[in-house]
Motif scaffolding. Structure first.
Motif: not given
Length: 223
Positions: A85-87, A89-92, A219-220
């Motif tokens: 995922r994007t950074w 999205e991943a952090v969420r 993020q990519q």
């Protein structure tokens, strides 16, 4: 007549009773019944059906068992977003999962805050996955740990907030001394009802993510 007790068969058991995994599982079972306040090494030994002295041969203290529990729980935190995922999205995903796990175990949070990660392989695996995701998103290495610490501080506070009484901001007889705050509390309650903790978590997490973002870390999707 007294109840019949099942005796353990003579000789060594086929499987070791006192492994780290079995002790951790038994500890979680005890906590599930007694809560953290009722968790002691004696109650754990009783659950495992061993003498406390035998338990201490495998776990040196209650603090060590709590470290094992923490490490077991960290394996349940979802870090999968950091590989696809994007950074943001991943952090969420990570932060939400992290909070959900520790909402059920808030008494462990003060323990976690002062524990070293050495000897906690699952905890280190979680941090390794998160760090790898940050690096893939273009973060400078020196910025990663401060960001993780800031996010964890927020996550732990949000876990406590989720289990706090709904009327925690009731100003009671001091309403006249804090009229603006009292009105703000009432307005929030009217707008979001019983979802105050969720609203605060989403607002705070969004602010942190936005604050951390920069041209170098926008993020990519991770490959």
């Amino acid at each position: 007549m007294p109840p019949t007790r099942t005796k353990r068969a003579a000789g060594r058991p086929h499987h070791r009773v006192l492994t780290r995994e079995n002790i951790t599982k038994a500890a979680l079972d005890v906590i599930g019944v007694r809560g953290y306040g009722g968790f002691t090494m004696s109650s754990l030994a009783a659950k495992l059906q061993v003498a406390p002295s035998a338990l201490y041969n495998h776990a040196s203290s209650k603090q060590e068992v709590l470290r094992w529990i923490q490490d077991d729980l960290m394996a349940k935190v979802d870090v999968s977003g950091f590989t696809g995922r994007t950074w943001e999205e991943a952090v969420r995903i990570w932060a939400s999962s992290y909070r959900d796990v520790f909402i059920q175990h808030t008494p462990l949070i003060p323990v976690i805050a002062v524990l070293q990660v050495g000897g906690a392989p699952r905890t280190l695996a979680m941090y390794e996955a998160v760090t790898a995701g940050f690096l893939r998103a273009g973060w400078e290495e020196a910025r990663i740990v401060p960001a993780i610490v800031a996010l964890e501080s927020f996550i732990f506070g949000s876990a406590f907030d989720a289990v706090a009484p709904e009327d925690i901001f009731d100003t009671g007889p001091l309403t006249d001394e804090s009229p603006r705050f009292t009105a703000a509390v009432a307005a929030a309650a009217a707008r979001i009802g019983g979802e105050a903790a969720e609203e605060a978590f989403e607002a705070g997490l969004g602010a942190l993510i936005h604050g951390f973002s920069s041209p170098g870390t926008r993020q990519q999707p991770s490959s």
